[in-house]
Design an enzyme around this catalytic site. Structure first.
Site, PDB file in Angstrom:
ATOM      1  N   ARG A 232      -0.039   6.048  -1.319  1.00 31.10           N
ATOM      2  CA  ARG A 232       1.178   5.721  -0.648  1.00 31.10           C
ATOM      3  C   ARG A 232       1.879   6.709  -0.129  1.00 31.10           C
ATOM      4  O   ARG A 232       1.991   7.686  -0.798  1.00 31.10           O
ATOM      5  CB  ARG A 232       2.234   4.655  -1.206  1.00 31.10           C
ATOM      6  CG  ARG A 232       1.695   3.348  -1.697  1.00 31.10           C
ATOM      7  CD  ARG A 232       1.586   2.572  -0.327  1.00 31.10           C
ATOM      8  NE  ARG A 232       1.135   1.136  -0.583  1.00 31.10           N
ATOM      9  CZ  ARG A 232       0.000   0.442  -0.573  1.00 31.10           C
ATOM     10  NH1 ARG A 232      -1.088   1.346  -0.566  1.00 31.10           N
ATOM     11  NH2 ARG A 232      -0.094  -0.708  -0.826  1.00 31.10           N
ATOM     12  N   HIS A 279      -3.231   3.589   8.046  1.00 29.95           N
ATOM     13  CA  HIS A 279      -3.312   2.740   6.942  1.00 29.95           C
ATOM     14  C   HIS A 279      -4.235   1.680   7.130  1.00 29.95           C
ATOM     15  O   HIS A 279      -4.226   0.352   6.917  1.00 29.95           O
ATOM     16  CB  HIS A 279      -1.854   2.254   6.663  1.00 29.95           C
ATOM     17  CG  HIS A 279      -1.756   1.785   5.288  1.00 29.95           C
ATOM     18  ND1 HIS A 279      -0.430   1.617   4.667  1.00 29.95           N
ATOM     19  CD2 HIS A 279      -2.529   1.262   4.321  1.00 29.95           C
ATOM     20  CE1 HIS A 279      -0.499   1.428   3.376  1.00 29.95           C
ATOM     21  NE2 HIS A 279      -1.761   0.917   3.063  1.00 29.95           N
TER      22      HIS A 279
END
Length: 315
Positions: A232, A279
């Site tokens: 992340r 992502h």
């Protein structure tokens, strides 16, 4: 092990984000009723308000603050479609369990990590830009074969990354919060970082890992090393990474950023030595089916009175 008990003959009401998942869970048993809802609309009404299970949508789902969860008096389980659970962990009402879809994104995320590592090592981003410019620019870059690779995170995805890297004869070291056979502890990072050619991040978001890759962490990496973030964005201090990239001392491959999505004009877009994807590490055609299978498997366990799997939080 935690269970979600049902009374004999009790209907299991499940809030779902799509018709496909709804059909899949209803096919398990006549006792299952699926309700397709949008949490942004507020608390559900009718039979949907009787739901014991909520499956949030994939991709950026967050806990709504519009009374949605508070309106579900019988809610007992939030079943995620993702492995990452940081937006829900520790935030659910008492009596509500949280489970993730561990394994659903493992093959694709591991594949992304190895893909960008290999591409960055062999200079593929540079050659693509030269192709676009119509330039035949011969140059020699690094190699993945025989590289010293540090995988920070020894969970399901980290292990899958290691298996894929085995064919490149890398010197692989795992690091995790707790040391065990074949895994070094996080406290060993200052000793390990100066010797790694590649550092791959695949840790969950916790208080300890948020901002873990700071200026000191990056300074400990050797000149020319590659940082790969498959975890992340908040794991990495963006400003500290930009300083190293601009100096040309380190390289990076990121699928996640802080902030995310990356806004127009952000300096990461033009940072030298950076391979950036939006992502998409877990996104392949099979991902949806794998995530749906995680949901149906969990519902099947509830119907059979079996213990739940992939429990993140139990209240």
């Amino acid at each position: 092990m935690p269970h979600l008990p049902l009374e004999p003959g009790e209907t299991l009401h499940v809030l779902v984000p799509s018709r496909a998942i709804g059909a899949a869970v209803e096919d398990l048993s006549p006792r299952v009723r699926a309700h397709r809802i949008d949490p942004d609309d507020g608390p559900p009404s009718g039979d949907a308000a009787l739901a014991q299970v909520w499956v949030p949508r994939s991709g950026g789902a967050t806990l709504p603050d519009n009374g949605f969860v508070e309106g579900l008096s019988r809610l007992r389980l939030v079943q995620l479609l993702s492995a990452g659970a940081e937006k829900f962990a520790g935030r659910l009402p008492a009596g509500v369990m949280l489970c993730n879809a561990r394994g659903a994104h493992t093959p694709s995320t591991a594949e992304w990590a190895v893909t960008v590592t290999l591409a960055a090592q062999r200079g593929i981003p540079f050659f693509v830009r030269e192709q676009d410019a119509g330039r035949w620019s011969f140059s020699t870059h690094s190699s993945l074969v025989g590289a010293r690779v540090l995988v920070v995170g020894a969970g399901d995805i980290g292990r899958a990354i290691g298996r894929l890297l085995a064919g490149f004869d890398v010197e692989l070291t795992y690091v995790a919060r707790t040391a065990r056979e074949g895994v070094r502890a996080m406290r060993d990072l200052p000793e390990l970082l100066p010797h790694a050619d590649v550092v791959i991040l695949i840790v969950p978001v916790t208080a300890e890992t948020t901002g873990m890759v700071d200026a000191g962490f990056l300074a400990a990496m050797q000149d020319g090393a590659l940082l790969v973030n498959a975890a992340r964005g908040v794991i990495v201090d963006t400003d500290a990474l930009l300083t190293e990239l601009r100096a040309g001392r380190l390289r990076a491959a990121l699928d996640v950023t802080d902030p995310e999505p990356l806004p127009p004009g952000h300096p990461l877009w033009s940072a030298p030595g950076l391979l950036l994807t939006p992502h998409v590490g877990g996104e392949v055609p099979q991902t949806g089916a794998r995530a749906a299978a995680a949901v149906t498997g969990q519902i099947a366990r509830i119907l059979a009175g079996e213990a739940l799997e992939n429990v993140v939080d139990r209240y």
